[in-house]
Motif scaffolding. Structure first.
Motif: not given
Ligand code: HEC
Length: 124
Positions: A37-39, A48-50, A65-67, A83-85, A100-104
Motif C-alpha cells: 500500500t505504501c512501498h 507514501l513510503g520510500p 527524493g523522499f522526505g 534490523s528489518l525484522d 511509518m503510520k498508521p502501520f503498527t
Molecule cells: C501506512 C504506510 C506504510 C506501510 C503499510 C508500511 N510502511 Fe514502511 N514506511 C512508511 C513511511 C511513511 C516511511 C518513512 C518513515 C519515516 O520517515 O519516519 C517508511 C519507512 C520504511 C523503511 C525505512 C526505509 C529507509 O529508506 O530507511 C523500511 C525499511 C520500511 N518502511 C519497510 C516496510 C515494510 C517491510 C513494510 C511491510 C511490513 C512497511 N514498511 C509497511 C510507510 C509505510
C-alpha cells in the motif's frame, strides 16, 4: 508420441518442483498484503513510503527524493535482516517517532520472514 511426452514430463518434473519451492519462499504475497500500500520496490518509485529497492544493505533514510522523519535519518542504521525484522515487528519501539503510520507492525514471525526473504530478492 504420448509416451514421449510423458517421458519428458518425468524428466523435467524435479526442476519444476525446485522452481516452485524457490518461488514459494520468496513469495510477494506477504509483502503485497502488509507493505505494498505504501512501498514499491522499484528504484526511484517513492509513494507514501520510500522505495525499498535494494533495502538490505542500504542506509536508513537514503531513498533519494523522499522526505524522511528525523528519527529515520538520524538512526544510523544500515538495514539488514535483523534490523528489518525488528523494525517491522514494532516500528515505534525500534525507531521511536518514525513516520511509518498508521502501520503498527507484523506480529507473525513467519510472515515477517517471508517479507524479508522477498525483499532480499530485490525484484525490479
Ligand atoms: C501506512 C504506510 C506504510 C506501510 C503499510 C508500511 N510502511 Fe514502511 N514506511 C512508511 C513511511 C511513511 C516511511 C518513512 C518513515 C519515516 O520517515 O519516519 C517508511 C519507512 C520504511 C523503511 C525505512 C526505509 C529507509 O529508506 O530507511 C523500511 C525499511 C520500511 N518502511 C519497510 C516496510 C515494510 C517491510 C513494510 C511491510 C511490513 C512497511 N514498511 C509497511 C510507510 C509505510
Amino acid at each position: 508420441m504420448r509416451s514421449m511426452i510423458a517421458g519428458l514430463a518425468i524428466a523435467f518434473s524435479p526442476i519444476l518442483i525446485e522452481v516452485a519451492t524457490a518461488a514459494e519462499e520468496a513469495s510477494p504475497e506477504a509483502f503485497n498484503n502488509a507493505c505494498r500500500t505504501c512501498h514499491s520496490w522499484k528504484e526511484g518509485d517513492n509513494r507514501l513510503g520510500p522505495n525499498l529497492h535494494g533495502i538490505i544493505g542500504r542506509k536508513a533514510g537514503a531513498a533519494e527524493g523522499f522526505g524522511y522523519s528525523n528519527a529515520i535519518k538520524s538512526s544510523g542504521i544500515t538495514w539488514d535482516e535483523t534490523s528489518l525484522d525488528k523494525f517491522i515487528t514494532n516500528p515505534d519501539s525500534f525507531i521511536p517517532n518514525n513516520n511509518m503510520k498508521p502501520f503498527t507492525g507484523v506480529a507473525d514471525a513467519a510472515t515477517r520472514k517471508q517479507i524479508i526473504d522477498f525483499l532480499k530478492t530485490n525484484p525490479n
